[in-house]
Motif scaffolding. Structure first.
Motif, mmCIF file in Angstrom:
data_model
loop_
_atom_site.group_PDB
_atom_site.id
_atom_site.type_symbol
_atom_site.label_atom_id
_atom_site.label_comp_id
_atom_site.label_asym_id
_atom_site.label_seq_id
_atom_site.Cartn_x
_atom_site.Cartn_y
_atom_site.Cartn_z
ATOM 1 N N MET B 45 0.842 -1.195 0.000
ATOM 2 C CA MET B 45 0.000 0.000 0.000
ATOM 3 C C MET B 45 0.876 1.243 0.000
ATOM 4 S SD MET B 45 -2.957 -1.275 -0.155
ATOM 5 C CE MET B 45 -3.899 0.222 0.052
ATOM 6 N N LEU B 46 0.655 2.103 -0.976
ATOM 7 C CA LEU B 46 1.424 3.335 -1.049
ATOM 8 C C LEU B 46 1.050 4.242 0.116
ATOM 9 C CD1 LEU B 46 3.394 5.121 -2.701
ATOM 10 C CD2 LEU B 46 1.382 6.049 -3.866
ATOM 11 N N MET B 47 2.076 4.709 0.814
ATOM 12 C CA MET B 47 1.851 5.626 1.934
ATOM 13 C C MET B 47 2.028 7.070 1.495
ATOM 14 S SD MET B 47 4.014 3.678 4.891
ATOM 15 C CE MET B 47 3.572 4.870 6.140
ATOM 16 N N ALA B 48 3.128 7.294 0.766
ATOM 17 C CA ALA B 48 3.444 8.672 0.400
ATOM 18 C C ALA B 48 4.431 8.703 -0.749
ATOM 19 C CB ALA B 48 4.029 9.424 1.598
ATOM 20 N N THR B 49 4.426 9.824 -1.415
ATOM 21 C CA THR B 49 5.358 10.085 -2.515
ATOM 22 C C THR B 49 6.175 11.309 -2.158
ATOM 23 O OG1 THR B 49 3.742 9.240 -4.101
ATOM 24 C CG2 THR B 49 5.545 10.585 -4.975
ATOM 25 N N SER B 50 7.468 11.189 -2.273
ATOM 26 C CA SER B 50 8.308 12.342 -1.940
ATOM 27 C C SER B 50 9.146 12.755 -3.138
ATOM 28 C CB SER B 50 9.224 12.030 -0.752
ATOM 29 O OG SER B 50 10.252 11.131 -1.103
ATOM 30 N N ASN B 51 9.234 14.035 -3.332
ATOM 31 C CA ASN B 51 10.072 14.604 -4.367
ATOM 32 C C ASN B 51 11.183 15.405 -3.701
ATOM 33 O OD1 ASN B 51 8.601 13.892 -6.905
ATOM 34 N ND2 ASN B 51 6.987 15.004 -5.864
ATOM 35 N N GLU B 52 12.365 15.272 -4.237
ATOM 36 C CA GLU B 52 13.522 15.919 -3.647
ATOM 37 C C GLU B 52 13.293 17.415 -3.489
ATOM 38 O OE1 GLU B 52 15.905 17.925 -5.508
ATOM 39 O OE2 GLU B 52 17.170 18.277 -3.764
ATOM 40 N N GLY B 53 13.516 17.879 -2.264
ATOM 41 C CA GLY B 53 13.420 19.307 -1.999
ATOM 42 C C GLY B 53 12.023 19.837 -1.757
ATOM 43 N N SER B 54 11.032 18.978 -1.757
ATOM 44 C CA SER B 54 9.669 19.466 -1.497
ATOM 45 C C SER B 54 8.966 18.540 -0.513
ATOM 46 C CB SER B 54 8.876 19.564 -2.803
ATOM 47 O OG SER B 54 8.738 18.300 -3.389
ATOM 48 N N LYS B 55 7.799 18.987 -0.074
ATOM 49 C CA LYS B 55 7.060 18.193 0.904
ATOM 50 C C LYS B 55 6.491 16.934 0.258
ATOM 51 C CE LYS B 55 5.653 21.955 4.002
ATOM 52 N NZ LYS B 55 4.492 22.651 4.627
ATOM 53 N N ALA B 56 6.377 15.914 1.070
ATOM 54 C CA ALA B 56 5.832 14.656 0.580
ATOM 55 C C ALA B 56 4.320 14.756 0.397
ATOM 56 C CB ALA B 56 6.170 13.528 1.552
ATOM 57 N N THR B 57 3.827 13.969 -0.516
ATOM 58 C CA THR B 57 2.383 13.861 -0.740
ATOM 59 C C THR B 57 1.906 12.560 -0.123
ATOM 60 O OG1 THR B 57 2.579 15.045 -2.833
ATOM 61 C CG2 THR B 57 0.551 13.809 -2.450
ATOM 62 N N TYR B 58 1.001 12.654 0.832
ATOM 63 C CA TYR B 58 0.550 11.482 1.565
ATOM 64 C C TYR B 58 -0.764 10.960 0.988
ATOM 65 C CZ TYR B 58 4.073 12.494 5.096
ATOM 66 O OH TYR B 58 5.260 12.697 5.743
ATOM 67 N N GLU B 59 -0.897 9.647 1.012
ATOM 68 C CA GLU B 59 -2.139 9.018 0.588
ATOM 69 C C GLU B 59 -3.198 9.211 1.672
ATOM 70 O OE1 GLU B 59 -2.571 7.480 -2.598
ATOM 71 O OE2 GLU B 59 -0.752 8.688 -2.761
ATOM 72 N N GLN B 60 -4.425 9.112 1.229
ATOM 73 C CA GLN B 60 -5.539 9.281 2.162
ATOM 74 C C GLN B 60 -5.449 8.265 3.294
ATOM 75 O OE1 GLN B 60 -9.313 9.012 0.206
ATOM 76 N NE2 GLN B 60 -10.437 9.978 1.870
#
Lengths: 113, 116
Positions: B45-60
């Motif tokens: 299950m995907l928890m979150a996506t992170s991009n270098e230098g920015s805030k992570a995007t969290y799954e619902q």
């Protein structure tokens, strides 16, 4: 609601025979499909993939078939070997979602010598 | 080929403590990293996506204050489970997007977290 379904939690096959692992999906926007193999306490390793513009992709003993009208794909392993025993995950992605992978629950394959 | 090194491979911690899991891309730069969690007999299950230098995007449904993700460099992303509880016990896996091979995903070896 599960978008990627692997309805068989387990499969047992005799060495040398064919293993067929099935996967169904519901999202018609998926345009790329992948199979991963996973051993216990390890991360998944990529096995084979297929784009939605194809209906078959073959790599050695592994072949993936895609039936878009049925929203179904399958992984064939021929001939099966004891070392193929692992959990196989089907995953799907659509470019519009930044390519995030949606995984099925996996099918545990046991290949008996 | 691309390699993602994840450690520790397993950790046991006391309830209420924090645990940090690291993922490093060894021979490529990973602009995007994904963190997954797998419970027994369940899917990744995907928890979150992170991009270098920015805030992570969290799954619902994933608490961002509990699962802190830092992606400060192109080769390192960390997941910190804060104030861990027994229900956080799970298998955590990271993956990095290489955008070159295998549709760009390479997985780490995973971390088995047990909270007692």
């Amino acid at each position: 609601d599960q978008q990627v379904k692997q309805n068989s939690p387990s499969l047992s096959v005799q060495e040398g025979r064919i293993s067929i692992l099935n996967c169904d999906y519901t999202n018609s926007m998926f345009d790329y499909f992948l199979w991963y193999k996973k051993y216990p306490a390890e991360g998944p390793t990529f096995l084979i993939s297929i784009s939605s513009i194809k209906d078959k992709n073959e790599d050695g003993r592994f072949t993936v078939f895609l039936n878009k009208s049925a929203k179904h794909l399958s992984l064939h392993i021929v001939p099966s070997q004891p070392g193929d025993s692992a959990v196989y995950f089907c995953a799907a992605s659509d470019v519009g979602s930044q390519g995030n992978l949606i995984f099925g629950k996996g099918t545990k394959l046991s290949v008996k010598p | 080929g691309a390699v993602v090194s994840q450690h520790p491979s397993w950790v046991i911690c006391k309830s209420g403590t924090s645990v940090k899991i690291e993922c490093r891309s060894l021979d490529f730069q990973a602009t995007t990293m994904f963190w997954y969690r797998q419970f027994p007999k369940q899917s990744l299950m995907l928890m979150a996506t992170s991009n270098e230098g920015s805030k992570a995007t969290y799954e619902q449904g994933v608490e961002k204050d509990k699962f802190l993700i830092n992606h400060a460099s192109l080769t390192l992303s960390t997941l910190t489970v804060t104030s861990a509880h027994p229900e956080d016990s799970s298998f955590y896996i990271c993956s990095a997007r290489t955008a070159t091979i295998n549709y760009g995903y390479t997985f780490g070896s995973g971390t088995r977290l047990t909270v007692v």
